[in-house]
Write a protein that holds these residues in place. Structure first.
Motif, PDB file in Angstrom:
ATOM      1  N   ALA A 188      77.487 -35.559  15.705  1.00 42.79           N
ATOM      2  CA  ALA A 188      76.890 -34.646  16.684  1.00 42.79           C
ATOM      3  C   ALA A 188      75.747 -35.284  17.461  1.00 42.79           C
ATOM      4  CB  ALA A 188      76.387 -33.391  15.973  1.00 42.79           C
ATOM      5  N   PHE A 189      74.957 -36.163  16.809  1.00 41.56           N
ATOM      6  CA  PHE A 189      73.709 -36.614  17.427  1.00 41.56           C
ATOM      7  C   PHE A 189      73.569 -38.128  17.593  1.00 41.56           C
ATOM      8  CE2 PHE A 189      72.521 -32.516  15.466  1.00 41.56           C
ATOM      9  CZ  PHE A 189      71.884 -31.891  16.526  1.00 41.56           C
ATOM     10  N   ALA A 190      74.215 -38.911  16.760  1.00 48.04           N
ATOM     11  CA  ALA A 190      73.858 -40.325  16.651  1.00 48.04           C
ATOM     12  C   ALA A 190      74.511 -41.190  17.712  1.00 48.04           C
ATOM     13  CB  ALA A 190      74.218 -40.846  15.262  1.00 48.04           C
ATOM     14  N   THR A 191      73.800 -42.241  18.053  1.00 49.37           N
ATOM     15  CA  THR A 191      74.366 -43.352  18.808  1.00 49.37           C
ATOM     16  C   THR A 191      75.024 -44.340  17.855  1.00 49.37           C
ATOM     17  OG1 THR A 191      72.465 -43.139  20.305  1.00 49.37           O
ATOM     18  CG2 THR A 191      73.822 -45.114  20.543  1.00 49.37           C
ATOM     19  N   GLU A 192      74.506 -44.359  16.616  1.00 52.13           N
ATOM     20  CA  GLU A 192      74.964 -45.328  15.618  1.00 52.13           C
ATOM     21  C   GLU A 192      74.915 -44.703  14.238  1.00 52.13           C
ATOM     22  OE1 GLU A 192      73.036 -49.130  15.905  1.00 52.13           O
ATOM     23  OE2 GLU A 192      73.215 -49.524  13.743  1.00 52.13           O
ATOM     24  N   TYR A 193      75.928 -45.024  13.426  1.00 55.29           N
ATOM     25  CA  TYR A 193      75.939 -44.641  12.012  1.00 55.29           C
ATOM     26  C   TYR A 193      75.799 -45.898  11.178  1.00 55.29           C
ATOM     27  CZ  TYR A 193      77.780 -43.685   7.387  1.00 55.29           C
ATOM     28  OH  TYR A 193      77.932 -43.619   6.022  1.00 55.29           O
ATOM     29  N   ASN A 194      74.872 -45.857  10.200  1.00 52.57           N
ATOM     30  CA  ASN A 194      74.622 -47.015   9.347  1.00 52.57           C
ATOM     31  C   ASN A 194      74.819 -46.651   7.887  1.00 52.57           C
ATOM     32  OD1 ASN A 194      72.315 -48.491   7.539  1.00 52.57           O
ATOM     33  ND2 ASN A 194      73.179 -49.881   9.071  1.00 52.57           N
ATOM     34  N   ILE A 195      75.517 -47.521   7.155  1.00 55.25           N
ATOM     35  CA  ILE A 195      75.617 -47.356   5.715  1.00 55.25           C
ATOM     36  C   ILE A 195      74.938 -48.548   5.044  1.00 55.25           C
ATOM     37  CG2 ILE A 195      77.987 -48.286   5.742  1.00 55.25           C
ATOM     38  CD1 ILE A 195      78.395 -46.532   3.155  1.00 55.25           C
ATOM     39  N   PRO A 196      73.879 -48.310   4.285  1.00 55.25           N
ATOM     40  CA  PRO A 196      73.120 -49.414   3.707  1.00 55.25           C
ATOM     41  C   PRO A 196      73.531 -49.746   2.277  1.00 55.25           C
ATOM     42  CG  PRO A 196      71.837 -47.395   3.569  1.00 55.25           C
ATOM     43  CD  PRO A 196      73.175 -47.025   4.169  1.00 55.25           C
ATOM     44  N   PHE A 197      73.693 -51.033   2.009  1.00 55.09           N
ATOM     45  CA  PHE A 197      73.760 -51.574   0.651  1.00 55.09           C
ATOM     46  C   PHE A 197      74.941 -51.039  -0.150  1.00 55.09           C
ATOM     47  CE2 PHE A 197      69.154 -51.089   1.798  1.00 55.09           C
ATOM     48  CZ  PHE A 197      69.038 -52.357   2.339  1.00 55.09           C
ATOM     49  N   HIS A 198      76.085 -50.944   0.482  1.00 57.10           N
ATOM     50  CA  HIS A 198      77.324 -50.593  -0.204  1.00 57.10           C
ATOM     51  C   HIS A 198      78.331 -51.721  -0.028  1.00 57.10           C
ATOM     52  CE1 HIS A 198      75.530 -46.629  -0.439  1.00 57.10           C
ATOM     53  NE2 HIS A 198      76.546 -46.203  -1.169  1.00 57.10           N
ATOM     54  N   GLY A 199      79.300 -51.770  -0.935  1.00 61.18           N
ATOM     55  CA  GLY A 199      80.323 -52.789  -0.870  1.00 61.18           C
ATOM     56  C   GLY A 199      81.279 -52.573   0.292  1.00 61.18           C
ATOM     57  N   VAL A 200      82.145 -53.543   0.482  1.00 65.60           N
ATOM     58  CA  VAL A 200      83.074 -53.489   1.606  1.00 65.60           C
ATOM     59  C   VAL A 200      83.979 -52.260   1.510  1.00 65.60           C
ATOM     60  CG1 VAL A 200      84.991 -54.682   2.734  1.00 65.60           C
ATOM     61  CG2 VAL A 200      83.001 -55.985   1.943  1.00 65.60           C
ATOM     62  N   GLU A 201      84.519 -51.990   0.341  1.00 60.67           N
ATOM     63  CA  GLU A 201      85.435 -50.855   0.194  1.00 60.67           C
ATOM     64  C   GLU A 201      84.730 -49.530   0.468  1.00 60.67           C
ATOM     65  OE1 GLU A 201      88.395 -48.780  -3.140  1.00 60.67           O
ATOM     66  OE2 GLU A 201      87.537 -50.775  -3.505  1.00 60.67           O
ATOM     67  N   GLU A 202      83.536 -49.347  -0.121  1.00 60.68           N
ATOM     68  CA  GLU A 202      82.799 -48.099   0.088  1.00 60.68           C
ATOM     69  C   GLU A 202      82.375 -47.953   1.549  1.00 60.68           C
ATOM     70  OE1 GLU A 202      82.034 -49.499  -4.141  1.00 60.68           O
ATOM     71  OE2 GLU A 202      82.083 -50.404  -2.143  1.00 60.68           O
ATOM     72  N   THR A 203      82.035 -49.063   2.176  1.00 57.65           N
ATOM     73  CA  THR A 203      81.653 -49.024   3.590  1.00 57.65           C
ATOM     74  C   THR A 203      82.833 -48.575   4.441  1.00 57.65           C
ATOM     75  OG1 THR A 203      79.977 -50.745   3.296  1.00 57.65           O
ATOM     76  CG2 THR A 203      80.837 -50.408   5.531  1.00 57.65           C
ATOM     77  N   GLY A 204      84.010 -49.092   4.144  1.00 63.38           N
ATOM     78  CA  GLY A 204      85.193 -48.678   4.889  1.00 63.38           C
ATOM     79  C   GLY A 204      85.483 -47.197   4.740  1.00 63.38           C
ATOM     80  N   GLU A 205      85.288 -46.666   3.539  1.00 62.93           N
ATOM     81  CA  GLU A 205      85.516 -45.230   3.321  1.00 62.93           C
ATOM     82  C   GLU A 205      84.515 -44.397   4.113  1.00 62.93           C
ATOM     83  OE1 GLU A 205      85.163 -45.021  -0.888  1.00 62.93           O
ATOM     84  OE2 GLU A 205      87.158 -45.867  -1.268  1.00 62.93           O
ATOM     85  N   ALA A 206      83.261 -44.837   4.137  1.00 64.89           N
ATOM     86  CA  ALA A 206      82.239 -44.108   4.897  1.00 64.89           C
ATOM     87  C   ALA A 206      82.536 -44.156   6.389  1.00 64.89           C
ATOM     88  CB  ALA A 206      80.857 -44.697   4.605  1.00 64.89           C
ATOM     89  N   PHE A 207      82.939 -45.309   6.892  1.00 60.32           N
ATOM     90  CA  PHE A 207      83.305 -45.423   8.304  1.00 60.32           C
ATOM     91  C   PHE A 207      84.455 -44.471   8.637  1.00 60.32           C
ATOM     92  CE2 PHE A 207      81.784 -50.083   9.167  1.00 60.32           C
ATOM     93  CZ  PHE A 207      80.471 -49.667   9.026  1.00 60.32           C
ATOM     94  N   HIS A 208      85.409 -44.363   7.736  1.00 62.07           N
ATOM     95  CA  HIS A 208      86.550 -43.471   7.968  1.00 62.07           C
ATOM     96  C   HIS A 208      86.092 -42.023   8.093  1.00 62.07           C
ATOM     97  CE1 HIS A 208      90.603 -41.794   7.680  1.00 62.07           C
ATOM     98  NE2 HIS A 208      90.157 -41.008   6.726  1.00 62.07           N
ATOM     99  N   ARG A 209      85.160 -41.612   7.224  1.00 66.46           N
ATOM    100  CA  ARG A 209      84.666 -40.235   7.288  1.00 66.46           C
ATOM    101  C   ARG A 209      83.941 -39.970   8.608  1.00 66.46           C
ATOM    102  NH1 ARG A 209      83.454 -41.386   1.710  1.00 66.46           N
ATOM    103  NH2 ARG A 209      81.298 -41.922   2.239  1.00 66.46           N
ATOM    104  N   VAL A 210      83.167 -40.928   9.066  1.00 66.76           N
ATOM    105  CA  VAL A 210      82.420 -40.732  10.309  1.00 66.76           C
ATOM    106  C   VAL A 210      83.368 -40.739  11.509  1.00 66.76           C
ATOM    107  CG1 VAL A 210      80.694 -41.776  11.829  1.00 66.76           C
ATOM    108  CG2 VAL A 210      80.252 -41.577   9.380  1.00 66.76           C
ATOM    109  N   ARG A 211      84.363 -41.607  11.491  1.00 69.09           N
ATOM    110  CA  ARG A 211      85.337 -41.607  12.587  1.00 69.09           C
ATOM    111  C   ARG A 211      86.055 -40.260  12.657  1.00 69.09           C
ATOM    112  NH1 ARG A 211      86.759 -47.158  10.781  1.00 69.09           N
ATOM    113  NH2 ARG A 211      86.027 -48.647  12.366  1.00 69.09           N
ATOM    114  N   ALA A 212      86.404 -39.709  11.494  1.00 67.92           N
ATOM    115  CA  ALA A 212      87.081 -38.409  11.473  1.00 67.92           C
ATOM    116  C   ALA A 212      86.180 -37.321  12.032  1.00 67.92           C
ATOM    117  CB  ALA A 212      87.510 -38.067  10.041  1.00 67.92           C
ATOM    118  N   ALA A 213      84.896 -37.353  11.682  1.00 70.33           N
ATOM    119  CA  ALA A 213      83.952 -36.370  12.217  1.00 70.33           C
ATOM    120  C   ALA A 213      83.790 -36.541  13.725  1.00 70.33           C
ATOM    121  CB  ALA A 213      82.605 -36.500  11.514  1.00 70.33           C
TER     122      ALA A 213
END
Length: 303
Positions: A188-213
């Motif tokens: 809704a608001f961000a120019t950028e979404y950042n995920i700090p200090f997670h592994g590659v797999e967890e980062t990919g899952e977080a990116f997927h959730r944000v893309r879906a949103a």
């Protein structure tokens, strides 16, 4: 992919330490210099010289740099009221000629709140505050007439909505690994979404959730990650740099970006394949400017 330097001054750094790192990062061609926004050391160790205020620091660095972008990962909503925060960030943006980015989050470190008398409400309330602060900050910056707001936690009446940032819009970063509220607010608001200090797999899952949103809002945003960095020209240098920050090289290879330039590049490329456009390199030894030199010479040209 753009490489950004990320510092943790609450672990013990003066303004002069930060200035040296920011100016070195600019000289070496890094895209940005970011700092955390904390008032208390995290973990064991001597508390001196103490932390510094994030937005005072960034306003000063704005006048002592000319190209590099500047920002926070991240400013807690508990530290500042949204109206004065909007003024501070807009002023820093003017002082920098339009190079400021605002990372905004709910905060998590209860001890620093207790140490400096800052209220620390429950997490659900802090998420409510975050959404209202995002509404208010973006509303103030975008308003063409007096701005009013009536929310659960904040109320503004006939604000002149000044000063304005140079950038319209000024970039806002929302970070974290939350599965529901964080992706919704980022979309809704961000120019950028950042995920700090997670592994590659967890980062990919977080990116997927944000893309879906973002699909639901019709917006697209920059995706980024933050990783602790420890690079050496050889194994001995990797070990020396890890020891300087009280880390184990083998563990850092698993949880961060550690090893020779070739090793680190391989892992960086994994984040890039996930869609990360910015990578924040958490540099813990601010006196080791040779570390930045090595990364700039051996890694930056290949990302």
């Amino acid at each position: 992919m753009k490489l950004r330097i990320f510092t943790e001054p609450q672990q013990g750094a003066t303004y002069d330490d930060l200035l040296a790192v920011a100016q070195a990062a600019e000289r070496l061609g890094f895209d940005a210099f970011f700092r955390s926004d904390h008032y208390l050391r995290i973990g064991a160790g001597a508390p001196g010289p103490g932390s510094t205020d994030a937005w005072v620091t960034l306003g000063a660095l704005a006048r002592e740099t000319s190209r590099i972008r500047l920002g926070t990962l991240v400013t807690p909503v508990t530290f500042r009221l949204p109206g004065p925060l909007a003024v501070s960030v807009a002023q820093a943006d003017q002082m920098s000629g339009g190079r400021i980015e605002l990372g905004l989050g709910v905060g998590w470190f209860d001890a620093e709140h207790a140490a400096y008398g800052i209220p620390f409400p429950p997490i659900g309330q802090r998420f409510e505050m975050l959404e209202e602060q995002l509404d208010i900050v973006t509303g103030l910056w975008g308003a063409e007439s007096p701005f009013s707001y009536a929310g659960k936690h904040y109320r503004l009446t006939d604000s002149p909505a000044l000063p304005k940032p140079v950038q319209r819009p000024l970039p806002i970063i929302i970070g974290g690994a939350g599965a529901r509220r964080t992706p919704r607010l980022a979309a809704a608001f961000a120019t950028e979404y950042n995920i700090p200090f997670h592994g590659v797999e967890e980062t990919g899952e977080a990116f997927h959730r944000v893309r879906a949103a973002c699909d639901l809002t019709g917006r697209s945003i920059i995706l980024s990650a933050a990783q602790t960095v420890c690079v050496g020209a050889d194994e001995a240098e990797v070990a020396r740099r890890a020891e300087a920050i009280d880390e184990d090289p083998a563990e850092l290879r698993k949880t961060g970006l550690a090893g020779t330039p070739a090793e680190v590049l391989d892992k960086i490329h994994q984040f890039r394949e996930l869609g990360a456009e910015h990578l924040y390199l958490q540099v813990m030894d601010l006196a080791d400017l040779d570390h930045l030199e090595l990364i700039a010479a051996e890694i930056m040209p290949h990302v």
